[in-house]
Design a protein around this motif. Structure first.
Motif, PDB file in Angstrom:
ATOM      1  N   ALA A  60       8.952  36.857 -33.516  1.00 42.76           N
ATOM      2  CA  ALA A  60       9.708  35.818 -32.823  1.00 42.76           C
ATOM      3  C   ALA A  60       9.779  36.091 -31.322  1.00 42.76           C
ATOM      4  O   ALA A  60       9.901  37.238 -30.888  1.00 42.76           O
ATOM      5  CB  ALA A  60      11.113  35.736 -33.394  1.00 42.76           C
ATOM      6  N   GLU A  61       9.710  35.033 -30.552  1.00 39.48           N
ATOM      7  CA  GLU A  61       9.834  35.139 -29.096  1.00 39.48           C
ATOM      8  C   GLU A  61      11.248  34.788 -28.639  1.00 39.48           C
ATOM      9  O   GLU A  61      11.821  35.476 -27.806  1.00 39.48           O
ATOM     10  CB  GLU A  61       8.816  34.227 -28.413  1.00 39.48           C
ATOM     11  CG  GLU A  61       7.369  34.640 -28.649  1.00 39.48           C
ATOM     12  CD  GLU A  61       6.387  33.696 -27.992  1.00 39.48           C
ATOM     13  OE1 GLU A  61       6.821  32.648 -27.470  1.00 39.48           O
ATOM     14  OE2 GLU A  61       5.180  33.997 -28.024  1.00 39.48           O
ATOM     15  N   ASN A  62      11.782  33.705 -29.176  1.00 36.38           N
ATOM     16  CA  ASN A  62      13.110  33.251 -28.781  1.00 36.38           C
ATOM     17  C   ASN A  62      13.979  33.087 -30.028  1.00 36.38           C
ATOM     18  O   ASN A  62      13.646  32.324 -30.926  1.00 36.38           O
ATOM     19  CB  ASN A  62      13.025  31.908 -28.044  1.00 36.38           C
ATOM     20  CG  ASN A  62      12.176  32.009 -26.794  1.00 36.38           C
ATOM     21  OD1 ASN A  62      12.540  32.682 -25.837  1.00 36.38           O
ATOM     22  ND2 ASN A  62      11.022  31.344 -26.816  1.00 36.38           N
ATOM     23  N   VAL A  63      15.098  33.819 -30.050  1.00 34.43           N
ATOM     24  CA  VAL A  63      15.990  33.795 -31.209  1.00 34.43           C
ATOM     25  C   VAL A  63      17.413  33.517 -30.731  1.00 34.43           C
ATOM     26  O   VAL A  63      17.927  34.205 -29.848  1.00 34.43           O
ATOM     27  CB  VAL A  63      15.958  35.129 -31.982  1.00 34.43           C
ATOM     28  CG1 VAL A  63      16.938  35.104 -33.149  1.00 34.43           C
ATOM     29  CG2 VAL A  63      14.543  35.426 -32.476  1.00 34.43           C
ATOM     30  N   PHE A  64      18.033  32.500 -31.332  1.00 34.19           N
ATOM     31  CA  PHE A  64      19.434  32.186 -31.049  1.00 34.19           C
ATOM     32  C   PHE A  64      20.216  32.344 -32.336  1.00 34.19           C
ATOM     33  O   PHE A  64      19.909  31.723 -33.360  1.00 34.19           O
ATOM     34  CB  PHE A  64      19.576  30.752 -30.533  1.00 34.19           C
ATOM     35  CG  PHE A  64      21.010  30.332 -30.318  1.00 34.19           C
ATOM     36  CD1 PHE A  64      21.728  30.774 -29.217  1.00 34.19           C
ATOM     37  CD2 PHE A  64      21.649  29.499 -31.233  1.00 34.19           C
ATOM     38  CE1 PHE A  64      23.058  30.388 -29.023  1.00 34.19           C
ATOM     39  CE2 PHE A  64      22.969  29.107 -31.057  1.00 34.19           C
ATOM     40  CZ  PHE A  64      23.674  29.559 -29.938  1.00 34.19           C
TER      41      PHE A  64
END
Length: 521
Positions: free
Chosen positions: A320-324
């Motif tokens: 994953a690159e962007n995790v919220f």
């Protein structure tokens, strides 16, 4: 509510459980808040995460006392699961009923649903998500008590979910117990389980499992598509779940989940190697083990689900690159299974993190900071993965409890009353970290206190004018005098007197203080 808790406590303490000998506590008397004040304080802070008991409502205080006295006085190793979740503010839903036994093969707390991974026959029959009142941790069978009323004088006993990956035994019947007004057992029998397989309906794209309450779960996809959009309703029935392995190894690039989805079962999207992004619906309450394992192309992940309970790794081996992430308690296991994260951010509903999130190496590699909303750092896997603690642990000043107890995904609870192996033992707030672990934090905070209590090295992060022990912003002989008076008479000094920067002001600070003053002349 207060009346309910009082009745609940009376039934449990007088009937269901008998007192036990725990450490120096006599086995002839019930342990109460009044006769175990020190244990009570530790239990509140490290087990229930409550640091301001006086601010609680009367109902919340009753819940705390009920949980403490019930768990400690039980002859078995138990957890008051329903009461704990009520105290934490979760929606625990309705209670089970006798009618439910006529429609469901089993009851299951979805937060611990593992056994169906290895038990296909039972998995294909309907089961009801309902929170047990009591979990018997040291039972192999019938370890959940589902009370049929608030007093607990009628209850269903069932294995329900299985808390281990291995096979488990299922009885062909529920246990049923009924107590009279004097708490004597007047009825105990078996209720045959409903064993008819799930009914299904089909549309062009999906096959759905139809549950007895007329809700639907996506069972599998009928077409192999690049993009899926799951409907919120089919034939007037709400789609609330994704079944085990429903999309396993599908070649889809995109899946849109409706807000009606509350449950995603284990391995639901396992092996979807082309899936690029996923946004989990806000109403999601449970997501199962390895739901997105080996989704190698999954770059963007959004988990904005305030009521979600997640106990296990779900994004195993994802680049994953962007995790919220935005849900109340985020376990360390989520962080430890990612291959890499370029940008990790948290929402305002996060109040508790697993201890790996405080690791300075992870914070640097994954580019995140612990938000001010986080009040508790739990020690969820500290005793198992000590290799992670070669780096500093960084604890923000806003953290109120560091080293809180946790409920590991293995089902073996650790609390102030229970040890990892399920045996009853009042344990101290033992440090599960290696002796060379460095706690980086701020003077006078929980991190500082924890480091001093457990003889760990403390690395202060404060912007301190070291040497200025009297607070006049000048380092001079007057500071040496202040330090001397502090050591002799315990007068107040600033943390600028901590010249060794070990978190303590003691005689070892005198020599570097003298050297600093001489160098300033």
């Amino acid at each position: 509510m207060k009346k309910f808790i009082t009745m609940l406590s009376a039934v449990v303490l007088c009937c269901s459980y008998s007192p036990v000998c725990v450490n120096a506590i006599e086995d002839t008397a019930l342990v109460t808040v009044e006769n175990s004040s020190e244990l009570w304080k530790r239990f509140l802070k490290y087990d229930l995460r409550i640091t301001d008991y006086n601010s609680l409502t009367d109902e919340e205080k009753d819940l705390c006392e009920f949980i403490f006295e019930t768990e400690l006085n039980s002859k078995d190793t138990i957890i008051c699961e329903r009461a704990r979740r009520i105290l934490d503010g979760y929606d625990v839903g309705r209670r089970a009923t006798l009618e439910d036994t006529e429609n469901y093969y089993d009851f299951a707390d979805f937060s611990f649903l593992y056994g169906y991974l290895t038990d296909k026959y039972h998995y294909e029959t309907p089961y009801l998500n309902v929170i047990p009142d009591i979990k018997h941790i040291d039972y192999d069978m019938n370890y959940n008590e589902y009370w049929l009323n608030d007093t607990g004088n009628q209850k269903i006993l069932s294995t329900g979910e299985v808390t281990d990956y291995g096979c488990s035994n299922f009885e062909d019947a529920y246990g049923y117990v009924e107590l009279d007004k004097d708490d004597n057992i007047i009825t105990t029998n078996k209720i045959r389980r409903y064993s008819i397989n799930l009914k299904t309906i089909t549309d062009e794209t999906f096959t759905y499992a139809v549950y007895p309450d007329n809700t639907l779960y996506v069972l599998n996809a009928n077409e192999h598509l690049k993009s899926y959009e799951i409907p919120e309703e089919v034939n007037g029935m709400k789609v609330i779940g994704i079944k085990l392995c429903a999309f396993q190894n599908e070649g889809c690039y995109d899946v849109t989940l409706p807000e009606s989805i509350e449950y995603i079962e284990p391995l639901a999207f396992a092996g979807c190697t082309f899936l690029e992004s996923i946004t989990l619906p806000e109403n999601l309450k449970f997501i199962g083990t390895a739901s997105f394992i080996d989704c190698n192309s999954l770059k963007n992940i959004t988990v904005n689900c305030p009521d979600l309970i997640c106990e296990t790794p779900i994004f195993n081996c994802c680049d994953a690159e962007n995790v919220f992430l935005n849900f109340r308690t985020i376990p360390s296991s989520i962080l430890s299974v990612f291959n890499n994260i370029d940008n990790l951010t948290f929402g305002d509903d996060v109040v508790e993190l697993g201890i790996l999130f405080a690791n300075s190496k992870f914070m640097k590699d994954y580019s995140y900071t612990i938000p001010e909303t986080v009040k508790y750092i739990n020690r969820d896997i500290a005793s198992v993965y000590n290799d992670y603690y070669s780096e500093d642990l960084v604890v923000p000043a806003t953290v109120e409890v560091f080293g809180a107890y946790s409920t590991p995904a293995s089902g073996k609870y650790e609390s102030n009353l229970l040890s990892f192996d399920g045996s009853i033992a009042v344990i101290e707030n033992k440090c599960r970290l290696t002796s060379d672990t460095v706690i980086s934090g701020y003077y006078g905070t929980e991190a500082h206190s924890y480091a001093l209590t457990h003889n760990l090295k403390f690395n202060p992060l404060d912007d301190i004018n070291y040497g200025d022990s009297n607070g006049d912003n000048v380092v001079s002989v007057a500071d040496l005098v202040s330090l001397s008076q502090y050591l002799l008479n315990n007068v107040e000094v600033t943390w600028g007197a901590d010249l060794t920067k070990d978190g303590m002001i003691d005689s070892f600070d005198m020599i570097p203080m003298r050297k600093m003053i001489l160098n300033n002349k």
